[in-house]
Design a protein around this motif. Structure first.
Motif, PDB file in Angstrom:
ATOM      1  N   SER A   2       0.853  -1.180   0.000  1.00  0.00           N
ATOM      2  CA  SER A   2       0.000   0.000   0.000  1.00  0.00           C
ATOM      3  C   SER A   2       0.890   1.232   0.000  1.00  0.00           C
ATOM      4  CB  SER A   2      -0.888  -0.010   1.249  1.00  0.00           C
ATOM      5  OG  SER A   2      -1.657   1.156   1.302  1.00  0.00           O
ATOM      6  N   ILE A   3       0.793   2.026  -1.072  1.00  0.00           N
ATOM      7  CA  ILE A   3       1.553   3.266  -1.200  1.00  0.00           C
ATOM      8  C   ILE A   3       0.535   4.388  -1.323  1.00  0.00           C
ATOM      9  CG2 ILE A   3       3.241   4.554  -2.546  1.00  0.00           C
ATOM     10  CD1 ILE A   3       4.374   1.889  -3.505  1.00  0.00           C
ATOM     11  N   GLY A   4       0.374   5.118  -0.236  1.00  0.00           N
ATOM     12  CA  GLY A   4      -0.658   6.154  -0.223  1.00  0.00           C
ATOM     13  C   GLY A   4      -2.025   5.524  -0.346  1.00  0.00           C
TER      14      GLY A   4
END
Length: 171
Positions: free
Chosen positions: A39-41
């Motif tokens: 999860s990136i952002g």
């Protein structure tokens, strides 16, 4: 957690804080394959697990190196602080530090410093006189100052104890 679930597959940490795999050269690490979701952002991205773990290991190595560097810098700063403190003392402050110390204790402390400095001169020690200029690394000088403080304090405590014994009636 993660460490518990992998405990049967990884070697225990080494004594120096590094994991045993990185400290032994013949890494016994589990084979990593597949993909993982990160999860990136707001986004969920799928990445190659082996590449991701390799990047995490590089980051851990970089962070360890940075910690070592910061520890070294902090030690160097402590040395500079002690030397700066001693150098900033004016004559009045120096006299207040030594005013209650007997000439015998002062002579003992001076003798200790002279002995250490001459010992650092090696083969040149017999040629060294009171006007000889000697170069000493700041870290060594700071250590000498610290030991001088400790020895001076202990000498003064012994002297104060003896003075107190003289004042008390024997019993």
């Amino acid at each position: 957690g993660l460490q518990q679930s992998l405990s049967g597959f990884l070697l225990p940490p080494g004594e120096d804080g590094e994991d045993a795999a990185s400290s032994k050269g013949n890494a016994r690490e589990p084979k990593i394959s597949g993909t993982i979701q990160v999860s990136i952002g707001d986004k969920l991205v799928e990445v190659d697990a082996e590449s991701y773990v390799a990047e995490l290991r590089r980051e851990v190595t970089n962070l360890r190196d940075e910690l070592v560097k910061r520890d070294r810098e902090e030690q160097e700063q402590e040395v500079k602080d002690l030397l700066a403190y001693v150098q900033k003392l004016d004559q009045e402050d120096m006299q207040s530090l030594t005013s209650e110390i007997s000439p015998e204790v002062l002579e003992s402390m001076k003798s200790l410093v002279d002995t250490v400095i001459q010992g650092m001169g090696g083969d040149l020690a017999p040629l060294m006189g009171p006007d000889t200029i000697t170069e000493i690394p700041a870290s060594v000088l700071a250590q000498l100052c610290m030991w001088q403080l400790v020895v001076g304090y202990n000498f003064r405590q012994i002297e104060a104890r003896e003075d107190l014994k003289k004042q008390l009636p024997e019993g």
